[in-house]
Design an enzyme around this catalytic site. Structure first.
Site, PDB file in Angstrom:
ATOM      1  N   GLU A  54      31.891  33.491  59.837  1.00 65.38           N
ATOM      2  CA  GLU A  54      31.391  32.147  59.545  1.00 65.38           C
ATOM      3  C   GLU A  54      32.003  31.732  58.227  1.00 65.38           C
ATOM      4  O   GLU A  54      31.787  32.366  57.195  1.00 65.38           O
ATOM      5  CB  GLU A  54      29.875  32.091  59.458  1.00 65.38           C
ATOM      6  N   LYS A 105      27.643  45.135  52.849  1.00 64.89           N
ATOM      7  CA  LYS A 105      27.992  44.854  51.458  1.00 64.89           C
ATOM      8  C   LYS A 105      27.524  43.439  51.118  1.00 64.89           C
ATOM      9  O   LYS A 105      28.198  42.467  51.420  1.00 64.89           O
ATOM     10  CB  LYS A 105      29.501  44.961  51.220  1.00 64.89           C
ATOM     11  N   PRO A 106      26.349  43.321  50.487  1.00 69.22           N
ATOM     12  CA  PRO A 106      25.942  42.000  50.018  1.00 69.22           C
ATOM     13  C   PRO A 106      26.699  41.647  48.746  1.00 69.22           C
ATOM     14  O   PRO A 106      27.250  42.521  48.071  1.00 69.22           O
ATOM     15  CB  PRO A 106      24.449  42.174  49.742  1.00 69.22           C
ATOM     16  N   CYS A 125      26.256  26.533  53.741  1.00 72.75           N
ATOM     17  CA  CYS A 125      27.437  26.336  54.565  1.00 72.75           C
ATOM     18  C   CYS A 125      27.298  25.158  55.520  1.00 72.75           C
ATOM     19  O   CYS A 125      28.300  24.543  55.894  1.00 72.75           O
ATOM     20  CB  CYS A 125      27.751  27.613  55.346  1.00 72.75           C
TER      21      CYS A 125
END
Length: 540
Positions: free
Chosen positions: A277, A204-205, A311
């Protein structure tokens, strides 16, 4: 602060007059390409599809169908049916798909550069970082997976009589929830090793950058990936998140720390495994012997690539007082000279933010610091004349506890500069955070830089680089300590996490319990002597 005007015309540019299912793309190749990609989405019976805006213009890119719970579970059922055949294929056959995919990514990179820019609002060079990352990951697992996954021999309990080994089995169906900020790179880093290990994938992007993931999905099919092995579903997490957690044999998530904690709790109830992450508040330490010009230039890249929506980007810089003034002057000058713009070319050095939510967060963080006494050394304002989501790269000083950007992740083009007098003080300040994702150290002395790096509580640390050295070195693991995550991507660890290890031992000759008529005490004394002798064997 220099700027360029967003391009509204040109090859594969943004055409504000184009209308239809796929908007803000020219009526030529890009519009047709985007429409074709949307057609690849699994499911989509949701009665409320959504239109995603282009960050450069605010106008819609595409209308995306949204899956419901039943459609997601059906996608997992299809993936589960395809998984056995995929896992039974030799690892080298799976590798060959990735090698072909590597070649396709590089050959057709212009398509990807356009899509990433249009969907995410990146400068083109930042979009190229994603192309290169996808190619590097495909090449690494296309070359090394068979070696990493090969059965491993180990010493048995009784030399010569106990034959022991370890084999690896795929988890099954991997659920992957991908973020909007690096849609190509993070899709590759998470999906490719899962496939190489023999799993199938339901991904699921994020809706904002779904076309980039779908583009890579299309290339994978062209590279020979069988139908059903990698499926993409689009939808709101509140609607399909439960199905993703309940159906996954392994869950891989990249996103915010609060959401990661919630998902970890849900997965724990099923006793399946996961990797996360999460957030970061990444520090950079400039040692007193650093090359100031190189450190300042490196800081610009470390802080403002992808408009800080990375990130592993740096949000805190600690500079020794001996060079603080010189560094700050050079850093501010280089930051102020950055070219902002939204053209689909390599001219602009920084693009825009990706969403209105990010613009609100960045603006609020800067205004909070400014209102409480922090100094804005450069930047500090939105640039609506360039596009609805542009914000200047911003350098702050005098940021103190109680100001929002002191400890909270901004996830935008904002960095605070601090001074220090003792390196231990800088290390303690850098570590004084619940996060531990990435860090950067600058020194002319590589050994000194390494020693400081080893004292930082971060999953990756770059010496004389901001993030790209570890980000691009896909043969070593990448991930977070503390609240920045669990597990690693890249390297052998990024592949093995998608497998279950199984130990097999074949015992011959001597039994591992006393035979008939042998007293237990005598057996134990004999085994004790054997254990003492075994300790001295070189391979034990």
């Amino acid at each position: 602060m220099t700027s360029t005007t967003p391009a509204n015309v040109g090859h594969d540019g943004i055409d504000p007059v184009h209308t239809g299912t796929v908007g803000d793309l020219p009526s030529g190749p890009s519009a047709a390409r985007a429409a074709r990609l949307v057609a690849r989405v699994t499911g989509g019976a949701d009665s409320a599809p959504i239109r995603m805006p282009a960050p450069f213009t605010g106008k819609p890119i595409a209308t995306l169908p949204q899956a419901d719970d039943a459609e997601v579970r059906a996608a997992f059922a299809t993936a589960r049916a395809a998984q056995r055949d995929w896992a039974e294929r030799p690892v080298r056959e799976r590798q060959r798909v990735l090698v072909r995919l590597h070649d396709l990514v590089l050959r057709r990179q212009r398509e990807a550069l356009d899509l990433v820019q249009i969907e995410a609002g990146k400068a083109r060079l930042d979009a190229f970082d994603e192309v290169s990352a996808a190619a590097l990951v495909a090449a690494y697992y296309g070359k090394h997976s068979a070696r990493i996954l090969a059965p491993r021999r180990a010493a048995g309990v009784i030399p010569g009589l106990t034959k022991t080994g370890e084999v690896r089995h795929p988890k099954g169906v991997v659920g992957i929830i991908s973020p909007w900020n690096y849609p190509l790179a993070l899709t590759a880093m998470d999906v490719f090793p899962a496939l190489a290990a023999g799993n199938t994938v339901v991904q699921k992007p994020d809706n904002q950058t779904a076309l980039s993931a779908l583009w890579l999905h299309e290339l994978a099919a062209e590279a020979g990936l069988p139908e059903g092995v990698w499926q993409i579903v689009l939808g709101r997490g509140s609607r399909i998140g439960t199905a993703l957690v309940e159906e996954s044999d392994y869950l891989c998530f990249t996103g915010s720390t609060p959401t990661g904690k919630e998902l970890a709790g849900q997965v724990a109830k099923r006793l399946t495994s996961y990797s996360l992450e999460l957030g970061g508040k990444n520090p950079m330490i400039v040692l007193p012997d650093a090359d100031v010009a190189k450190a300042a230039a490196g800081a610009v890249t470390a802080c403002f690539s992808s408009a800080g929506q990375l990130c592993v980007s740096v949000e805190r810089i600690y500079v020794h007082e001996d060079i603080r003034e010189e560094f700050t002057r050079a850093f501010v000058a280089k930051t102020a000279a950055l070219r902002l713009g939204g053209a689909l070319d390599f001219h602009a050095q920084m693009g825009s933010l990706t969403s209105e939510a990010q613009l609100r967060t960045v603006s609020a963080h800067v205004e909070d610091a400014r209102s409480k006494g922090a100094r804005v050394l450069t930047g500090g304002r939105a640039r609506p004349e360039l596009g609805p989501l542009f914000y200047e790269p911003t350098v702050l000083s005098g940021v103190t506890p109680g100001m929002t950007p002191f400890a909270e992740e901004t996830f935008g083009p904002v960095v605070s500069v601090y001074g220090y007098t003792d390196v231990t003080e800088a290390i303690e300040a850098a570590n004084d955070t619940p996060f531990g994702l990435n860090a950067s150290v600058w020194s002319r002395n590589g050994r000194a830089g390494w020693e400081v790096a080893a004292r930082l509580k971060a999953g990756t640390v770059n010496v004389n680089e901001g993030y790209a050295a570890t980000f691009g070195s896909v043969g070593v693991p990448m991930g977070g300590m503390k609240e920045s995550g669990v597990g690693r991507r890249n390297g052998a660890e990024g592949l093995l996490k998608y497998t279950e290890s199984q130990s097999i031992a074949v015992q011959r000759g001597l039994a591992l319990r006393p035979g008939r008529g042998v007293p237990g005490g005598l057996w134990a004394r004999g085994l004790t002597a054997g254990l003492k002798a075994l300790r001295h064997l070189p391979w034990r």
